[in-house]
Scaffold this motif. Structure first.
Motif, short mmCIF file in Angstrom:
data_model
loop_
_atom_site.label_atom_id
_atom_site.label_comp_id
_atom_site.label_asym_id
_atom_site.label_seq_id
_atom_site.Cartn_x
_atom_site.Cartn_y
_atom_site.Cartn_z
N GLN A 59 0.82 -1.20 0.00
CA GLN A 59 0.00 0.00 0.00
C GLN A 59 0.86 1.25 0.00
OE1 GLN A 59 -2.51 -0.53 3.43
NE2 GLN A 59 -4.19 -1.44 2.25
N ALA A 60 1.90 1.25 0.81
CA ALA A 60 2.80 2.40 0.87
C ALA A 60 3.49 2.61 -0.47
CB ALA A 60 3.83 2.21 1.97
N GLU B 113 2.32 1.69 -3.44
CA GLU B 113 1.31 2.16 -4.39
C GLU B 113 1.01 3.64 -4.20
OE1 GLU B 113 -2.00 -0.50 -3.90
OE2 GLU B 113 -1.04 -2.11 -5.04
N GLU B 114 0.95 4.09 -2.94
CA GLU B 114 0.72 5.51 -2.67
C GLU B 114 1.87 6.35 -3.20
OE1 GLU B 114 0.02 5.92 1.52
OE2 GLU B 114 -1.86 4.81 1.46
N THR B 115 3.09 5.87 -2.97
CA THR B 115 4.27 6.60 -3.46
C THR B 115 4.26 6.65 -4.98
OG1 THR B 115 5.52 5.86 -1.54
CG2 THR B 115 6.79 6.67 -3.41
N ALA C 213 1.59 6.47 -6.94
CA ALA C 213 0.50 7.37 -7.36
C ALA C 213 0.94 8.83 -7.24
CB ALA C 213 -0.75 7.11 -6.53
N GLN C 214 1.64 9.15 -6.16
CA GLN C 214 2.13 10.52 -5.99
C GLN C 214 3.14 10.86 -7.09
OE1 GLN C 214 3.69 10.55 -2.03
NE2 GLN C 214 1.70 10.81 -1.05
#
Length: 179
Positions: A60-61, A63-65, A67-68
Motif C-alpha cells: 500500500q505504501a 502504491e501511494e508513493t 501514485a504521488q
C-alpha cells in the motif's frame, strides 16, 4: 579468622550455585524446545499471518508513493506541454511574418489586398448591373466577365507584341521570311 575449611565451603557453595543455574538454563531451553515442537505450527502460521500483514502495508505504501510520483509527472508533462505549445506559437508567428515579408517583396498581394480587390470588384459589378438595368434598350449588355476577358486579351496582346516582333527580326536576320 577464616580457616581453609571456610574457604573451601564458600567455593563449594558458589560452585553448587553455578551448577544449579546451568541446570535451570538447560531445563528452560529444553522446555522452550518442547513447547516449540508442540506449538510450532501455530507459531509458524502466526509468523506467516504477520508477514502477510506487513507485505500488505508495504505494498500500500509503495502504491501511494507510485501514485504521488505519477501525479507529479503528469503535472510536469502538462506544464512542459503548455510551455512547448507557447514556444511553437511564437515560432509559428515568426515564420508567418517572414513569409509575409518575402511575399510582399515578391509583389504577391496579401490576403487583405485580395479581399479589398474582391470588395472593389463586387462594388463595380453592382454599379454595372445598376447601369445595365437603366440602359435596357441595348441589345447586348457588356457583363463584367466579358469586360474582364477583353481586358485580359488586350493586356496579353500588349505583352506578347514585343516578343512577336523580336521573333520576326530574328527570322529576317537569319535569312528567313518575315511572316
Amino acid at each position: 579468622m577464616a580457616t581453609a575449611n571456610d574457604d573451601s565451603d564458600n567455593n563449594n557453595k558458589a560452585s553448587d550455585r553455578i551448577k544449579d543455574s546451568a541446570q535451570q538454563i538447560w531445563l528452560a531451553g529444553l522446555g522452550a524446545f518442547a513447547k516449540m515442537q508442540q506449538e510450532g505450527s501455530k507459531a509458524f502460521e502466526a509468523l506467516v499471518k504477520d508477514g502477510a500483514g506487513m507485505q500488505k502495508k508495504t505494498q500500500q505504501a509503495a502504491e501511494e508513493t507510485l501514485a504521488q510520483a505519477q501525479t507529479r509527472m503528469a503535472g510536469f508533462a502538462s506544464e512542459f506541454g503548455t510551455k512547448a505549445a507557447g514556444q511553437w506559437g511564437k515560432l509559428e508567428n515568426i515564420f508567418e511574418e517572414r513569409v509575409a515579408r518575402a511575399l510582399e517583396k515578391l509583389g504577391v498581394p496579401s490576403a487583405a489586398d485580395v479581399a479589398a480587390m474582391q470588395a472593389r470588384i463586387d462594388a463595380l459589378e453592382a454599379q454595372l448591373k445598376h447601369r445595365g438595368g437603366s440602359a435596357a434598350g441595348h441589345s447586348e449588355t457588356a457583363t463584367p466577365a466579358k469586360t474582364a476577358r477583353a481586358t485580359a486579351r488586350k493586356t496579353a496582346a500588349r505583352k506578347t507584341a514585343p516578343a512577336v516582333a523580336a521573333k520576326k527580326t530574328v527570322r529576317r536576320n537569319k535569312g528567313g521570311s518575315a511572316g
